[in-house]
Every structure is written in C-alpha cells, then in structure tokens.
Design a protein around this motif. Structure first.
Motif, mmCIF file in Angstrom:
data_model
loop_
_atom_site.group_PDB
_atom_site.id
_atom_site.type_symbol
_atom_site.label_atom_id
_atom_site.label_comp_id
_atom_site.label_asym_id
_atom_site.label_seq_id
_atom_site.Cartn_x
_atom_site.Cartn_y
_atom_site.Cartn_z
ATOM 1 N N THR A 143 3.337 1.494 2.663
ATOM 2 C CA THR A 143 2.733 0.667 1.613
ATOM 3 C C THR A 143 1.632 -0.213 2.173
ATOM 4 O OG1 THR A 143 4.769 0.631 0.308
ATOM 5 C CG2 THR A 143 3.174 -1.127 -0.107
ATOM 6 N N ILE A 144 1.887 -0.830 3.313
ATOM 7 C CA ILE A 144 0.886 -1.718 3.913
ATOM 8 C C ILE A 144 -0.360 -0.922 4.313
ATOM 9 C CG2 ILE A 144 0.398 -3.193 5.909
ATOM 10 C CD1 ILE A 144 3.320 -4.130 5.754
ATOM 11 N N ILE A 145 -0.158 0.290 4.789
ATOM 12 C CA ILE A 145 -1.294 1.119 5.205
ATOM 13 C C ILE A 145 -2.094 1.609 4.000
ATOM 14 C CG2 ILE A 145 -1.938 3.319 6.277
ATOM 15 C CD1 ILE A 145 0.434 2.932 8.182
ATOM 16 N N SER A 146 -1.399 2.096 2.953
ATOM 17 C CA SER A 146 -2.105 2.696 1.819
ATOM 18 C C SER A 146 -2.572 1.659 0.798
ATOM 19 C CB SER A 146 -1.199 3.718 1.123
ATOM 20 O OG SER A 146 -0.020 3.095 0.637
ATOM 21 N N ARG A 147 -1.727 0.712 0.469
ATOM 22 C CA ARG A 147 -2.066 -0.247 -0.590
ATOM 23 C C ARG A 147 -3.016 -1.342 -0.102
ATOM 24 N NH1 ARG A 147 -0.021 -1.644 -5.621
ATOM 25 N NH2 ARG A 147 -0.017 -3.842 -6.202
ATOM 26 N N TYR A 148 -2.793 -1.821 1.123
ATOM 27 C CA TYR A 148 -3.609 -2.927 1.636
ATOM 28 C C TYR A 148 -4.597 -2.473 2.709
ATOM 29 C CZ TYR A 148 0.460 -5.047 -0.535
ATOM 30 O OH TYR A 148 1.471 -5.368 -1.404
ATOM 31 N N MET A 149 -4.626 -1.174 2.992
ATOM 32 C CA MET A 149 -5.630 -0.563 3.855
ATOM 33 C C MET A 149 -5.660 -1.132 5.272
ATOM 34 S SD MET A 149 -8.750 -0.116 1.118
ATOM 35 C CE MET A 149 -8.937 -1.869 0.959
ATOM 36 N N LEU A 150 -4.510 -1.531 5.764
ATOM 37 C CA LEU A 150 -4.440 -2.038 7.130
ATOM 38 C C LEU A 150 -4.135 -0.891 8.085
ATOM 39 C CD1 LEU A 150 -4.425 -4.617 8.943
ATOM 40 C CD2 LEU A 150 -1.930 -4.630 8.682
#
Length: 273
Positions: A143-150
C-alpha cells in the motif's frame, strides 16, 4: 478542468500536457496531482477553515507536540525552518514538527533539519479473527509503495505485535532523488487515511482482512531527526516533571534515613591526639 486525485484540498485545476495541476487552498502554489502534495501545503489548507471557526476537530485526534498550526511554506512547498505564531517562534524539522523551545521573534533557525526516520505506531481494535502477520506486512508495504508512491527501500520494517502495528520509514537526504516523495508527506497522507480523513479525492483507504475491516484505536507518529532536538527542561510536560521531582525526593529521603540509621548504630571510640 480536471480532478486532483491525490489531493482534495485544491482549486483552480487545469490540464497541462496531460498532467492535472491545481492551486493548493490557502496559498498560491501550484501542485502536481500526479504525486503527493507537501505536508506544509496540506497543513496550511487544513487550517484555512479554522480561521472562520467552522473547522470540526477529528473524533480520534492525537496529540502532536503542538497540534495543527498554520505553517509558513517555501515556494517549493517545504516548511520554513522558522515558524511563528504572533511574537512566539520555534524551529521545525522537514516534517514541520517543533524541535526547539518556543522563543521570541529573534530566534535564529539556521537550517531546516531533516527528519530521517519516521515511526508510525498503530493500535488496532479487537477482531473476531486473528491477523496473519505475513499478510499484514505485505498489505502495508504494498500500500505504501503503490498508494503513496514511496520507494520500497525506504520502508525499513513493518512489525506486528498484536494489537500494535509499527511501520518504520527511513530516508536520508542523500537517498532522496529529485522527484521522489518525502517520508514526511507519506506519513501525513497515511495518518489521515487511517483516521478516516483521507486527502485523496473520493478514494478512502479500507483496510480489510478476512472480510473484516481493521479499525484503529490509536495512531501515534514519532520523528527522528539527523540532528538531535534542542529542548530544555522548560519544555517537559508537567507529568514528566512531577515524576522527576518525586524520584529526587525519594533519593534524598533514602539518604537521610541511611545517615540517621548509621548515627544511631555507630560506636564511638576515644582516641588520643
């Protein structure tokens, strides 16, 4: 016209070369809707309604060092190192969190100190079914990688110790490439999502495991800067000061009792000079 999917606190949206650009509410700064908006601009937009007394406090509001304030932002959206409220000023880190005592307007903040480590600690409510640790870790990481692009390399760990979930985000200034999202912005977006006040346009975050929604009782965010904060004893909370006073009094009392006891039991022998 276009919709800013990653920030609902904007207006005057327009398309430019296929990219939606909007003006952040409360400032004249244009934001790129293809990426996250800086935390400073988001806080400034959130504070705007409070000036007219219409803002409602979140039901599950948590205590930061000072709570929400109307920040001063640079033209690129980052926090100014020195923040003031009238004649009272303080220094902040790149997450906009106060890192010094409050002083008068003569305070000097020579640099904007970078927050290199953010710890997000969440306590979830009781569930009917237990959580699978590996599924939970994968969900939050993805989620952090896909939704917040981190970039995933900045997610140092996702730890689950029922009922606590702890997420560590680490990002040094040398690790952050141009165009990369900042961990402070990611943490702010994530915190808003968890508390049901999503910044995304019509896109709330639902955390569901085994057909059961995961609700949170408490969320706390801790910040670690590359340079230690500069707080004095004056900044300690009354509760902590009270604990320190009690400990000191207990130590003094123990010393007094020890001295009196030795005096009562001591044997004195005459000695020639």
């Amino acid at each position: 016209a276009c919709n800013c999917q990653k920030n609902k606190r904007v207006n005057s949206c327009r398309l430019s070369n296929g990219v939606c650009w909007c003006t952040s509410i409360g400032s004249d700064v244009s934001v790129n809707c293809e990426t996250l908006t800086s935390k400073c601009l988001l806080m400034k937009a959130e504070m705007l309604p409070s000036k007219s007394g219409r803002r409602l406090k979140p039901k599950d509001a948590f205590e930061d060092t000072d709570g929400l304030y109307d920040p001063e932002c640079e033209n690129n959206g980052v926090f100014k190192a020195k923040q003031c409220n009238g004649t009272t000023c303080w220094c902040v880190n790149t997450a906009g969190v106060r890192r010094t005592d409050k002083h008068d307007a003569d305070l000097k903040c020579n640099q904007l100190v970078r927050t290199t480590w953010i710890i997000i600690e969440m306590k979830h409510a009781k569930r009917n079914s237990p959580l699978n640790t590996e599924s939970l870790k994968k969900f939050f990481r993805d989620t952090i990688i896909s939704r917040y692009m981190l970039d995933g390399r900045h997610i140092s760990s996702v730890l689950y110790e029922e009922p606590y979930i702890t997420i560590d985000l680490k990002q040094n200034s040398s690790d952050k490439a141009p165009g990369d999202v900042d961990i402070a912005d990611v943490a702010y977006y994530f915190e808003k999502d968890v508390k049901g006040d999503s910044i995304f346009h019509n896109d709330s975050l639902n955390i569901i495991f085994d057909n059961e929604k995961l609700n949170f009782e408490k969320t706390v965010v801790y910040y670690v800067d590359e340079i230690a904060p500069e707080f004095s004893m004056k900044s300690l909370t009354p509760g902590l000061i009270a604990v320190i006073v009690v400990v000191v009094i207990a130590i003094i009392a123990a010393i007094v009792v020890l001295v009196l006891t030795r005096r009562r039991k001591g044997k004195y022998v005459k000695a020639e000079v």
